[in-house]
Motif scaffolding. Structure first.
Motif, short mmCIF file in Angstrom:
data_model
loop_
_atom_site.label_atom_id
_atom_site.label_comp_id
_atom_site.label_asym_id
_atom_site.label_seq_id
_atom_site.Cartn_x
_atom_site.Cartn_y
_atom_site.Cartn_z
N THR A 41 -2.20 63.20 35.39
CA THR A 41 -2.56 62.74 36.85
C THR A 41 -3.81 61.92 36.94
O THR A 41 -3.67 60.91 37.84
CB THR A 41 -3.02 64.31 37.45
OG1 THR A 41 -1.72 65.21 37.23
CG2 THR A 41 -3.18 64.03 38.90
N VAL A 44 -2.81 58.31 36.51
CA VAL A 44 -1.80 57.78 37.78
C VAL A 44 -2.73 57.77 39.00
O VAL A 44 -2.75 56.80 39.64
CB VAL A 44 -0.77 58.46 38.09
CG1 VAL A 44 -0.12 58.22 39.49
CG2 VAL A 44 0.18 58.84 36.92
N GLY A 99 3.36 56.92 31.45
CA GLY A 99 3.36 58.48 31.72
C GLY A 99 4.60 59.18 31.27
O GLY A 99 4.61 60.45 30.98
N VAL A 156 1.13 64.61 40.27
CA VAL A 156 1.22 63.12 40.53
C VAL A 156 1.64 62.69 41.87
O VAL A 156 1.27 61.92 42.47
CB VAL A 156 2.37 62.60 39.39
CG1 VAL A 156 2.57 61.21 39.75
CG2 VAL A 156 1.69 62.86 37.98
N SER A 170 6.52 58.87 46.25
CA SER A 170 5.60 59.53 45.36
C SER A 170 6.36 60.56 44.69
O SER A 170 6.07 61.03 43.59
CB SER A 170 4.50 60.16 46.41
OG SER A 170 3.60 59.03 47.04
N GLY A 174 6.81 61.28 40.56
CA GLY A 174 6.69 62.34 40.06
C GLY A 174 7.60 63.00 39.27
O GLY A 174 7.54 63.76 37.97
#
Length: 543
Positions: A41, A44, A99, A156, A170, A174
């Motif tokens: 997290t 990001v 990620g 995230v 978003s 995630g």
């Protein structure tokens, strides 16, 4: 000790006890899992806020993205940009691949820890003697992985929303990271059935993550080869195209793959004996060779495989990062703000030096991971009972520990030397300069990380020696050092906070001034910490 697999627990259901084992897994990883999720997290969040500051208007973002499209080396490393008009789109480009790799590593280590590692240490046999179904440990491990990846996806998404990005993009980003983690969690569940040791299971799963990264890089680097990235689970995460169209259907690929692999692992559990793997094991020689005489020789035998694997991996990483040096310079060009960010992360003279210094710091942090792992190998030997017969002979604890500690001491130097040599050679070839000078500069930049790496290992040793039941505290110390040094300059944290990490005190090479003072006091602190730890190891009870 292994025996025939029980058909089911009392009561006739092979998932009996899953809930209890799931809660136990979360409790055992109550430190490690939050650290993994927080790291993903934070990476990001720091990236999206950095891009928002550096490229405040759409024109500057589109110009930056256009430079990436024409740069094959950067596409191979990070992937293509699917939306260059928004900060979220640039964040998805910069953090999508790495990620997904982070989520994959978190998931594979988690699943193997609560399946194959439990069998190898004999704890699963004890648990299985109670009212626990044959497949309950596997189901509990996968449920824990699902929880961890759901938490990562949620946080995230929240971080991107807090930065003012669109809700749909978003959420898509995630979920792309979370589903990538789920796929490799299920893959690790299969390798845990194939291999007889946790190390081999992690090795197979890690090799799959590396292969997925390479296949995706090949597909993204060239023109007309984008179809190759669809052959990679990491490429599936990329093809969700968060902020760039949001292909929700692409999420079905890792989910379907995870379901099929989980079903395969469930089938394989019942086809092997408890403690055994499905892959054949090569029998060892009837008698040990003279080279295995002594505690130090045993430590070498146990530690040499991981050292070789880490060395090859860091050398490959060095070649990749050194090879994209020209692409980084071309991309940044005259962007003073981006050069300033790189300079704050390490390096003082020019964009190239700043970039090379920052990747040298990354090499040091990766070497610190190996150092902590090598130190905690002693804890694994102690818990498994293998250290007890060694120490029952004419072997002192300090002599036993010294054999293992050679690897975080000298092995890390080998890792950093390999990374520096490979990066310097690749940089020299990419820029068309003399490779001799480039190799010398990068070798020095990599080796200057050693004092910080050694201090990280000493902290892990202190945690193991003084608080053996909290040996994972070594990873906590590593996490604090890395997060402060990595994110602190970007977030402009106070100097007092930055000083908590030894990596923040190292000279910024190449380009900076070599100051021996911080290297000496960090080394002295390392020696003091290690001495206290070894004194504690001599006095405490084993086990």
């Amino acid at each position: 000790m292994s025996g025939p697999a029980p058909a089911a627990a009392p009561g006739g259901h092979d998932l009996t006890g899953t809930g209890v084992l799931y809660r136990l897994a979360l409790r055992r990883d109550r430190i490690a899992l939050p650290v993994w999720v927080y790291l993903g997290t934070a990476m990001v969040a720091s990236t999206v806020f950095s891009f928002r500051k550096l490229y405040a208007d759409e024109d500057s973002r589109r110009t930056f993205a256009a430079g990436i499209d024409g740069n094959g080396s950067l596409r191979a490393l990070y992937g293509p940009v699917f939306d260059g008009s928004t900060t979220g789109g640039l964040t998805a480009w910069r953090m999508g691949v790495f990620g997904a790799v982070l989520a994959a590593l978190m998931s594979t280590l988690l699943v193997v820890r609560h399946t194959r590692a439990e069998e190898e240490d004999g704890r699963l046999e004890l648990v299985g003697a109670g009212a626990v179904g044959r497949r309950a440990p596997l189901a509990a491990a996968l449920a824990a992985a699902l929880t961890a990846n759901a938490a990562l996806a949620a946080l995230v998404t929240a971080a991107l929303l807090a930065a003012g990005q669109s809700a749909a993009g978003s959420l898509a980003f995630g979920l792309a990271l979370g589903t990538a983690g789920l796929f490799f969690a299920a893959f690790a569940a299969v390798t845990a059935q194939l291999a007889e040791t946790a190390r081999a299971a992690n090795g197979l799963a890690g090799a799959a993550v590396g292969a997925a990264f390479v296949v995706r890089a090949i597909g993204d680097a060239g023109t007309g080869t984008s179809w190759i990235s669809w052959l990679s689970p990491i490429g599936w995460s990329e093809q969700v195209r968060a902020f760039g169209g949001n292909r929700w259907w692409a999420l079905l690929l890792p989910l379907a793959g995870a379901a099929l692999l989980a079903a395969l692992a469930r089938t394989l559990v019942a086809r092997r004996d408890l403690g055994a793997g499905l892959l054949p094991q090569r029998p060892g020689p009837a008698a040990a060779p003279p080279a295995l005489a002594g505690a130090a020789a045993l430590a070498r035998r146990l530690q040499r495989g991981p050292l070789l694997g880490w060395t090859l991996a860091l050398a490959a990483a060095g070649a990749v990062f050194g090879g994209v040096a020209k692409g980084v310079v071309d991309l940044i060009g005259d962007n003073r703000q981006m050069a300033e960010v790189l300079a704050r992360m390490g390096g003082q003279q020019g964009v190239l030096d700043a970039y090379l210094s920052s990747i040298a710091t990354v090499f040091g942090m990766v070497a610190a991971v190996y150092a902590v792992q090598a130190v905690l190998r002693m804890r694994a030997e102690e818990v498994s009972g293998r250290a007890e017969p060694v120490l029952a002979g004419a072997v002192s604890r300090l002599r036993w520990a010294a054999g293992h500690l050679l690897f975080p001491l000298l092995g890390t130097a080998l890792l950093l030397a390999a990374a520096g040599l490979a990066a310097g050679l690749a940089e020299g070839l990419a820029l068309g300069r003399g490779t001799g000078e480039a190799v010398g500069r990068m070798l020095g930049a990599a080796l200057v990380q050693l004092p910080a790496v050694w201090l990280t290992a000493a902290v892990a040793l202190a945690g193991y020696a003084l608080l053996p039941h909290l040996a994972a505290a070594g990873w906590t110390g590593f996490g604090v050092f890395v997060l402060v040094a990595w994110l602190g300059p970007i977030l402009r944290l106070p100097q007092g906070v930055l000083d908590l990490s030894p990596f923040s005190h190292l000279p910024h090479l190449p380009g900076g001034r070599l100051d021996a003072a911080p290297l000496l006091w960090i080394t002295a602190l390392t020696a003091l910490t290690a001495a206290v730890a070894l004194a504690g190891l001599r006095r405490r009870d084993l086990g």
